[in-house]
Design an enzyme around this catalytic site. Structure first.
Site: not given
Ligand code: UD1
Length: 417
Positions: A22-23, A92, A116, A121, A304, A326, A396
């Site tokens: 999915k991701n 998201r 969420c 996030r 995850d 994370i 999902r």
């Molecule tokens: C993706 C995955 C999610 C997984 C996560 C971490 C998808 C659709 N989702 O989510 O399942 O749990 O990676 O492996 O692929 N952060 C910031 N600012 C930003 C973006 C992120 O501070 O602009 C922080 C987040 O709060 C978190 C960390 O960075 O603490 C990592 O998040 P991120 O890797 O961005 O997660 P997602 O891409 O949203």
């Protein structure tokens, strides 16, 4: 609303198949907006989140068709750069259209994603990257409004490793004039598979598998056909089911290389493995040993799989400590597992898990996607009957999880609440 009724089922055996990730598919679907024409993605499971993304792409003007694991996306007529609140609030990952729309249409309006169940996030890193490439960003009426006359290559430094921001920035940068360099980029397999797709389309991205990526701007991209990588989180969930089982099971169609951190921790817990190509047989331990765990960016242990691994530790002979670095608030499953008579105490943002002899079936509630998978695993080892409500969370991201688990001996029934 549907729910799962789960009878204790530890007598598992046989082979369980993993679907496409999915991701990895969500960003690749968005990336298809960059190559006018019809791209075809194979090994695509039927998941609610992918349907939500397909809906969003249609709103933007693409044609999306899905049949038997194959999804075609025709983005020739994409003309409307807006991702509305009602879709972004459902998922998201809708933020993934920001980079491609900005690159292709030079303007995008994407609803600002909220928090969420797994915590706040932010999307600041996504926006910082777009700004570095020359976009003007305004937040107005709950929407991110990004505009750029043209995007120009730049140096982008991510102060945190972010899968989403790395991928979004990559998709924005493919047409940026000149060279873009990204530092501290995320290295998750889902980033690599997006790079593979973009390069196949004609982009020039080097550095895959490292934290420094270099993108030389391309003039055009062309539609392609590509098969999607296996879902490492679904595979990991099934491996934990195997560790909790009384007999070995085989997880097939997976990529063992993507599962190293989990296999290492499961080995510490006493599991043994036989790995052959894309198949992993897990031999469960007679006694589960306690293991301490930190979630970290790839190749570290994935957040995850934190909830699922916690279930394994509830039955370990001793105390384990699990910390999610994370998403530090990602412990909604803890209270539900304690309803099943696990013994988990939160000490600030660390779960201290004292192993118990057995879990005991009860009614519990799914709160998010991976927490629900953990509750299903817990229900399978708990004595008696467990009822997991709000299972729409699990649909999902898992394709018919109960049918797959039942095929190796689980006793899970889906019913209307
Ligand atoms: C993706 C995955 C999610 C997984 C996560 C971490 C998808 C659709 N989702 O989510 O399942 O749990 O990676 O492996 O692929 N952060 C910031 N600012 C930003 C973006 C992120 O501070 O602009 C922080 C987040 O709060 C978190 C960390 O960075 O603490 C990592 O998040 P991120 O890797 O961005 O997660 P997602 O891409 O949203």
């Amino acid at each position: 609303m549907e729910r799962f009724v789960i009878e204790e089922s530890r007598n598992l055996s046989g082979t369980i198949n993993v679907s496409g990730a999915k991701n990895a598919i969500l960003p690749v679907m968005a990336a298809c907006l960059l190559a006018p024409g019809k791209s075809v993605l194979r090994n695509v499971p039927s998941l609610i989140d992918l349907k939500t993304m397909a809906h969003l792409l249609r709103v933007i003007g693409a044609r999306v068709d899905y049949e038997k694991g194959s999804m075609s996306i025709d983005s020739r007529d994409v003309c409307y750069g807006e991702a509305p609140y009602e879709l972004v609030s459902k998922m998201r990952a809708s933020i993934y259209v920001l980079g491609p729309l900005l690159a292709r249409l030079k303007e995008a309006r994407v609803s600002f994603p909220g928090g969420c169940a797994i915590g706040t996030r932010p999307v600041d890193l996504h926006l910082k990257a777009m700004e570095a490439l020359g976009a003007k960003i305004n937040i107005e009426h709950g929407y991110i409004h990004a505009v750029a006359d043209k995007l120009v290559g730049a140096d982008i430094y991510f102060d945190k490793s972010s899968v989403g921001a790395t991928i979004n920035a990559l998709m924005a940068a493919v047409f940026a004039e000149g060279r873009t360099r990204m530092f501290n980029a995320a290295m998750e397999p889902e980033v690599d598979s997006t790079i593979d797709l973009l390069n196949k389309m004609g982009a020039d991205i080097t550095g895959k598998g490292s934290t420094t990526l270099i993108i030389n701007g391309a003039e055009n991209l062309f539609p392609v056909e590509m098969s999607m990588i296996p879902d490492r989180i679904e595979a990991g969930t099934f491996l934990v089911a195997g560790a909790l089982s009384l007999n070995p099971i085989t997880v097939a169609n997976c990529e063992p290389e993507h599962l190293r951190s989990l296999l290492d921790k499961m080995q510490e817990a006493g599991c043994e493995f036989e790995i052959e190509g894309d198949r992993i047989t897990v031999i469960p331990p007679a006694r589960i040993k306690p293991v301490n765990l930190l979630t970290l960016p790839y190749p570290g242990f994935p957040t995850d799989l934190q909830a699922q691994f916690t279930v394994l530790m509830t039955l370990a002979e001793g105390v384990s400590f699990v910390e999610d670095t994370i998403f530090p608030d990602r412990y909604m499953h803890v209270a539900e597992l304690n309803r099943l008579q696990a013994n988990i105490r939160m000490e600030r943002n660390i779960a201290a898990i004292k192993g118990v002899k057995e879990l005991s079936g009860a009614e519990v509630m799914a709160t998010d996607l991976r927490a629900s998978a953990a509750l299903v695993l817990a229900g399978m080892v708990a004595k008696g009957k467990t009822v997991v409500s709000r299972i729409y969370h699990i649909d999902r991201g898992y394709d018919r999880i109960e049918e797959k688990l039942n095929s190796i001996g689980a006793r899970i029934t889906r019913e209307d609440a």
